[in-house]
Design an enzyme around this catalytic site. Structure first.
Site, PDB file in Angstrom:
ATOM      1  N   LYS A  94       0.872  -1.174   0.000  1.00 58.33           N
ATOM      2  CA  LYS A  94       0.000   0.000   0.000  1.00 58.33           C
ATOM      3  C   LYS A  94       0.909   1.224   0.000  1.00 58.33           C
ATOM      4  CE  LYS A  94      -2.358   3.470   1.667  1.00 58.33           C
ATOM      5  NZ  LYS A  94      -1.650   4.738   1.933  1.00 58.33           N
ATOM      6  N   GLU A 152       9.765  16.060  15.021  1.00 60.47           N
ATOM      7  CA  GLU A 152      10.370  16.128  13.687  1.00 60.47           C
ATOM      8  C   GLU A 152       9.791  17.305  12.910  1.00 60.47           C
ATOM      9  OE1 GLU A 152      11.640  12.173  11.450  1.00 60.47           O
ATOM     10  OE2 GLU A 152       9.616  12.022  12.220  1.00 60.47           O
TER      11      GLU A 152
END
Length: 527
Positions: free
Chosen positions: A222, A428
């Site tokens: 996927k 992040e």
């Protein structure tokens, strides 16, 4: 796993900012305003046969069953490259059935036979290197030179695991009695669901699919809906290489529906995922109901520690590579650059000079080394982090705003006097922002570096061998680069500690993630 939880976690990420279209027989959308370079690139890819726009289920190229599609756009221009199927549960269930039905025959092939198929796949990827790189640049945005590097890197995993397929050895255990023989077999785990991100649309697939196929597993991939075209092209080359229909399937579209299908199926025995920690936790929880094997490569918060005895040129070059590659959109990017006080100003000046020379632009343009961010949400996140840092006392040394090119381009940015309380130190940023944090002592640097739930990659710059050993061992990270900013390779294990994930990818250790151990006891042999 409750569907609503997966929905909240995955956020239908790939559909944000895109319109869900009705099916159009014209799969590839030419645009009168599209640049000549882009038009030429798409024409070349059409001619090569690698511009696929359908999912792959059981060796057949298929549309979504309800006819819906999703746009794939070039982040540098906003141009629509193609429409791909917006697939969901029904298509994924069929892909799982196909993989399950193919598993027995594929796993029963000899290691040598599987190895030859993978080797052929590697050869085809290498021979189509330029076209695959072009595809990556068009849908992901990274500069063409960097995309070529990703193709080589991604292909290397296929080559490595083609060889490793023939080295899946078991063990003979000394028996506990004379009429017994004890041995251990390594066998493929079964059907694998592989969920991959947009930042490395080829390499993150080959790093998972290579070892899975090598040991006899079958796979449903996927890919991100931002970058499905690279996955489809790679899958087409796999079919050409002789990897049998059903052994490798590709579905994309409705992420929560696809995820639910993979998690709920008892035929899927393993989930491997690269992406955010939040989604990884949901996949881990969702795998518990059927007790699937799980490999997770999740978010990072990489410290890059520059000691005052470092070679300044090496440190600047390494920090530049560790921070600004792929516009800062990698999980091993230097998220925090810790600089010892004695060389803080000198390092900041040298890094600023180097970053000023980074050419920003469309990845198809020669000389460009930084492309766009993947979407508007990514730019807004960078802006949020920079604004938070400056509001708390950080200073903008360079950049700090959207680029004049518009779209999702952001200026290469350096922030000074950052501290551990700022968002840019805690999470992040996933963008081209280098925060500089001053520190006094080695002990302080280690404490700051480890003060995070993440533990993927870390970097050290020092001329001291004793310090290299001390700090490497003290850092709570799965990967450590010493005087080097680019450390990932197919021959070494890649993975993190703490909440950066479970398991390892690449190297001889990576294939173990797709194997089960079976102990066999043969008794009464003297009867």
């Amino acid at each position: 796993m409750q569907r609503v939880a997966l929905h909240a976690a995955m956020q239908r990420v790939a559909l944000q900012g895109r319109h869900l279209l009705s099916f159009s027989p014209s799969r590839f959308l030419s645009s009168h305003h599209m640049s000549t370079d882009a038009q030429a690139a798409i024409a070349r890819l059409r001619d090569s046969g690698l511009l696929k726009s359908k999912g792959l289920v059981g060796g057949k190229w298929v549309d979504s069953y309800d006819g819906k599609t999703v746009q794939v756009q070039n982040p540098a221009t906003g141009d629509v490259i193609a429409n791909v199927p917006c697939m969901g549960k029904r298509e994924t269930d069929d892909a799982i059935s196909s993989a399950y039905n193919t598993f027995y025959s594929w796993s029963k092939r000899t290691a040598s036979e599987r190895s030859k198929c993978l080797r052929k796949w590697y050869d085809l990827i290498v021979s189509h290197k330029e076209d695959l790189a072009l595809l990556i640049t068009l849908e992901q945005g990274k500069p063409l030179k960097e995309a070529l590097g990703e193709v080589s890197y991604g292909a290397a995993f296929i080559e490595f695991f083609a060889e490793e397929a023939k080295r899946i050895y078991g063990d003979i255990i000394p028996p506990t009695s004379s009429d017994r023989r004890l041995f251990v077999l390594k066998q493929p785990v079964g059907v694998v669901g592989a969920i991959t991100p947009w930042n490395f649309p080829l390499a993150m697939i080959t790093r998972k699919v290579g070892p899975a196929l090598a040991c006899g597993c079958t796979v449903i991939v996927k890919p991100s809906e931002y970058t499905p075209l690279t996955a489809l092209a790679a899958a087409d080359l796999a079919l050409q290489a002789g990897i049998p229909p059903g052994a490798l399937n590709v579905v994309m579209g409705n992420a929560p529906d696809i995820g639910d299908s993979l998690l709920q199926s008892t035929q899927v025995r393993k989930i491997t995922f690269t992406g955010s920690t939040a989604v990884g936790k949901k996949l881990m929880a969702g795998s518990a109901n059927t007790v699937k094997k799980v490999s997770l490569e999740l978010g990072g918060n990489a410290p890059c520690i520059v000691f005052d005895d470092a070679d300044l040129d090496v440190a600047v070059k390494g920090s530049l590579a560790a921070k600004f590659r792929n516009s800062g959109q990698t999980c091993v990017c230097a998220n925090r650059i810790l600089v010892q006080e004695g060389i803080y100003d000198e390092f900041a000046n040298a890094l600023t000079k180097a970053v000023q020379n980074l050419q920003v632009g469309n990845g198809l343009v020669e000389g460009v080394v930084q492309g766009p961010l993947i979407n508007e949400a990514a730019v807004e996140k960078v802006e949020k982090f920079v604004n938070d840092a400056t509001s708390k006392g950080a200073n903008v040394i360079l950049g700090g705003k959207r680029h004049s090119l518009g779209m999702t381009f952001y200026e290469p940015t350096i922030l000074g006097n950052v501290n551990s309380e700022m968002l840019v130190s805690r999470e992040e940023v996933f963008g081209p922002v280098a925060p500089l944090l001053p520190f006094k002592t080695e002990e302080e640097a280690i404490k700051i570096a480890n003060d995070t739930n993440a533990g993927l990659a870390a970097y050290i710059f020092t001329k001291s061998i004793p310090r290299s050993w001390r700090v490497s061992e003290a850092l709570e990270y799965g990967l450590v680069g010493v005087n080097e900013g680019l450390i990932s390779t197919e021959v070494a294990p890649f993975g993190g500690a703490k909440q950066s994930g479970l398991g390892r990818e690449g190297s001889k250790y990576g294939i173990d993630e797709y194997l089960e151990l079976k102990y066999v006891c043969m008794g009464n042999l003297e009867a």
